[in-house]
Design a protein around this motif. Structure first.
Motif, PDB file in Angstrom:
ATOM      1  N   ALA A 211     -80.840  78.308 -32.082  1.00 48.49           N
ATOM      2  CA  ALA A 211     -80.749  76.889 -32.438  1.00 48.49           C
ATOM      3  C   ALA A 211     -81.687  76.592 -33.596  1.00 48.49           C
ATOM      4  O   ALA A 211     -82.804  77.125 -33.669  1.00 48.49           O
ATOM      5  N   ALA A 212     -81.247  75.731 -34.485  1.00 42.52           N
ATOM      6  CA  ALA A 212     -82.035  75.361 -35.658  1.00 42.52           C
ATOM      7  C   ALA A 212     -82.861  74.110 -35.381  1.00 42.52           C
ATOM      8  O   ALA A 212     -82.514  73.298 -34.515  1.00 42.52           O
ATOM      9  N   GLU A 213     -83.938  73.952 -36.132  1.00 46.14           N
ATOM     10  CA  GLU A 213     -84.820  72.788 -36.027  1.00 46.14           C
ATOM     11  C   GLU A 213     -84.630  71.878 -37.239  1.00 46.14           C
ATOM     12  O   GLU A 213     -84.709  72.332 -38.383  1.00 46.14           O
ATOM     13  N   HIS A 214     -84.366  70.609 -36.983  1.00 45.16           N
ATOM     14  CA  HIS A 214     -84.253  69.617 -38.058  1.00 45.16           C
ATOM     15  C   HIS A 214     -84.895  68.309 -37.623  1.00 45.16           C
ATOM     16  O   HIS A 214     -84.963  68.015 -36.425  1.00 45.16           O
ATOM     17  N   HIS A 215     -85.333  67.524 -38.594  1.00 47.48           N
ATOM     18  CA  HIS A 215     -86.009  66.261 -38.300  1.00 47.48           C
ATOM     19  C   HIS A 215     -85.426  65.135 -39.157  1.00 47.48           C
ATOM     20  O   HIS A 215     -85.317  65.277 -40.378  1.00 47.48           O
ATOM     21  N   ASP A 216     -85.057  64.042 -38.495  1.00 45.94           N
ATOM     22  CA  ASP A 216     -84.603  62.830 -39.180  1.00 45.94           C
ATOM     23  C   ASP A 216     -83.447  63.099 -40.140  1.00 45.94           C
ATOM     24  O   ASP A 216     -83.396  62.540 -41.230  1.00 45.94           O
ATOM     25  N   LEU A 217     -82.530  63.948 -39.715  1.00 47.98           N
ATOM     26  CA  LEU A 217     -81.322  64.205 -40.501  1.00 47.98           C
ATOM     27  C   LEU A 217     -80.118  63.711 -39.710  1.00 47.98           C
ATOM     28  O   LEU A 217     -79.869  64.179 -38.593  1.00 47.98           O
ATOM     29  N   PRO A 218     -79.368  62.762 -40.250  1.00 45.90           N
ATOM     30  CA  PRO A 218     -78.210  62.219 -39.537  1.00 45.90           C
ATOM     31  C   PRO A 218     -77.221  63.318 -39.158  1.00 45.90           C
ATOM     32  O   PRO A 218     -76.923  64.206 -39.953  1.00 45.90           O
ATOM     33  N   GLY A 219     -76.746  63.266 -37.938  1.00 42.34           N
ATOM     34  CA  GLY A 219     -75.738  64.221 -37.506  1.00 42.34           C
ATOM     35  C   GLY A 219     -76.277  65.510 -36.925  1.00 42.34           C
ATOM     36  O   GLY A 219     -75.498  66.371 -36.522  1.00 42.34           O
TER      37      GLY A 219
ATOM     38  N   ALA B 263     -86.343  69.971 -31.385  1.00 44.73           N
ATOM     39  CA  ALA B 263     -87.225  70.832 -30.595  1.00 44.73           C
ATOM     40  C   ALA B 263     -86.393  71.945 -29.956  1.00 44.73           C
ATOM     41  O   ALA B 263     -86.071  71.890 -28.764  1.00 44.73           O
ATOM     42  N   PRO B 264     -86.034  72.971 -30.725  1.00 46.68           N
ATOM     43  CA  PRO B 264     -85.159  74.014 -30.173  1.00 46.68           C
ATOM     44  C   PRO B 264     -85.735  74.721 -28.966  1.00 46.68           C
ATOM     45  O   PRO B 264     -84.994  75.162 -28.085  1.00 46.68           O
TER      46      PRO B 264
ATOM     47  N   LEU C  76     -83.659  75.630 -25.655  1.00 47.54           N
ATOM     48  CA  LEU C  76     -83.511  77.022 -25.239  1.00 47.54           C
ATOM     49  C   LEU C  76     -83.981  77.238 -23.803  1.00 47.54           C
ATOM     50  O   LEU C  76     -83.416  78.061 -23.074  1.00 47.54           O
ATOM     51  N   ALA C  77     -85.022  76.520 -23.404  1.00 46.10           N
ATOM     52  CA  ALA C  77     -85.495  76.649 -22.020  1.00 46.10           C
ATOM     53  C   ALA C  77     -84.399  76.245 -21.041  1.00 46.10           C
ATOM     54  O   ALA C  77     -84.189  76.906 -20.010  1.00 46.10           O
TER      55      ALA C  77
ATOM     56  N   LEU D 172     -90.021  75.848 -37.632  1.00 44.01           N
ATOM     57  CA  LEU D 172     -90.622  75.608 -38.947  1.00 44.01           C
ATOM     58  C   LEU D 172     -92.143  75.641 -38.823  1.00 44.01           C
ATOM     59  O   LEU D 172     -92.798  74.636 -38.572  1.00 44.01           O
ATOM     60  N   LEU D 173     -92.687  76.831 -39.013  1.00 38.74           N
ATOM     61  CA  LEU D 173     -94.089  77.104 -38.697  1.00 38.74           C
ATOM     62  C   LEU D 173     -95.098  76.212 -39.405  1.00 38.74           C
ATOM     63  O   LEU D 173     -96.122  75.871 -38.788  1.00 38.74           O
TER      64      LEU D 173
END
Length: 323
Positions: free
Chosen positions: A56-64, A69-70, A74-75, A92-93
């Motif tokens: 799963a990818a991590e993204h912030h404040d992107l519509p759609g 919090a992958p 995943l848990a 995103l380290l």
């Protein structure tokens, strides 16, 4: 989007390993609850169909896009699946403390022994103000990426020292998470190699020649406590449908990520067509790049269509591997 120019030759004849790279889309009109439920459904389908990984990818404040919090997603997925490997593509380290990352993924590894992949990247994952709200001066933190990576490696190896005092990331699982670095250029590949990590090349977001990028990684690879030999994944954008015409229609509504600063979606390594055409493209890339494992990102936000796409691809490629 482009269609492969390779003529369909039936299903894949040489073994290929496939994984899922999920952006966790939130389709127009869908609630957040539905978006994450669809991610769980896709992960379970992937396991049943023979895919080896779900990332799963991590993204912030992107519509759609519904996954900020992958590790939380995943848990949950780990609790409803049995053996598929689960990972981040990417975490995103620069946004986080290496100690917190090590603790989180060691805990996941204790919950899901031998199943956790920690894929890390350096992108912001969202607009500038979201990045600043999340972690302050993001550019400054990117400049410290090398130090963060080194600290993370030491924490996962149990050798980290802070101001002369040993610091341990608990709990300590019997099997550590596998560490991967994601990138779209030779510079990232060489950096992953020198740190003895696996490398994921984001081919569908890069205009660099994959064979050259992967060759630079393999040439520079330094064996580590985590990885004795170089290991690569190639991430591609792939859409299958029952007919080429149906795939072409779905592709008109597809949403491929684009490189930062690019006004047009990257077209290379973005395929739509039948499963046989997709298999032919994967075989071609396999021969050209010397890479046997691919992460597949589906660019369609239609949940039913993307599940069907992964089913068709698995029936053609993964089921054929077992024959």
């Amino acid at each position: 989007m482009i269609e492969t120019t390779s003529k369909p030759t039936g299903c894949a004849s040489r073994p290929l390993r496939l994984g899922v790279l999920d952006l966790v889309p939130q389709a127009e009109g869908a609630a957040a609850e539905q978006a994450v439920a669809e991610a769980v459904l896709l992960a379970r389908l992937a396991e049943q169909s023979g895919y080896g990984r779900y990332w799963a990818a991590e993204h912030h404040d992107l519509p759609g896009l519904a996954c900020a919090a992958p590790e939380v997603l995943l848990a949950h997925i780990g609790a409803v699946t049995r053996h598929i490997r689960l990972g981040t593509g990417a975490l995103l380290l620069p946004h986080y403390s290496p100690l917190k990352v090590a603790e989180t993924f060691r805990l996941l590894s204790a919950l899901l022994p031998g199943r956790v992949d920690l894929g890390i990247g350096r992108a912001p994952g969202g607009p500038a103000h979201a990045s600043m709200a999340l972690s302050g001066n993001f550019l400054q933190r990117v400049y410290g990426m090398e130090q963060s990576v080194q600290a993370l490696i030491e924490l996962l190896e149990g050798t980290y020292v802070y101001e002369g005092h040993p610091v341990q990331a608990n709990p300590v699982p019997s099997t550590e998470p596998a560490l991967w670095m994601l990138g779209t250029a030779s510079k990232s590949a060489v950096y992953a190699a020198r740190n003895g990590c696996g490398f994921v090349f984001g081919a569908f977001m890069s205009d660099e020649e994959p064979s050259e990028v992967l060759a630079s990684y393999r040439k520079a690879f330094v064996p580590s406590r985590r990885l004795a030999e170089p290991q690569t994944l190639v991430a591609v954008s792939l859409l299958c449908a029952d007919t080429a015409a149906e795939a072409a229609e779905l592709a008109k509504e597809s949403r491929n990520p684009r490189p930062e600063g690019s006004e047009q979606p990257q077209r290379k390594h973005q395929i739509h067509g039948t499963a046989e055409e997709a298999a032919a493209a994967l075989q071609k890339w396999q021969r050209e790049y010397g890479n046997d494992e691919f992460l597949v990102m589906n660019p369609v936000w239609n949940y039913e269509a993307r599940r069907r796409s992964f089913e068709l691809l698995a029936a053609c490629v993964l089921n054929h591997n077992d024959r």
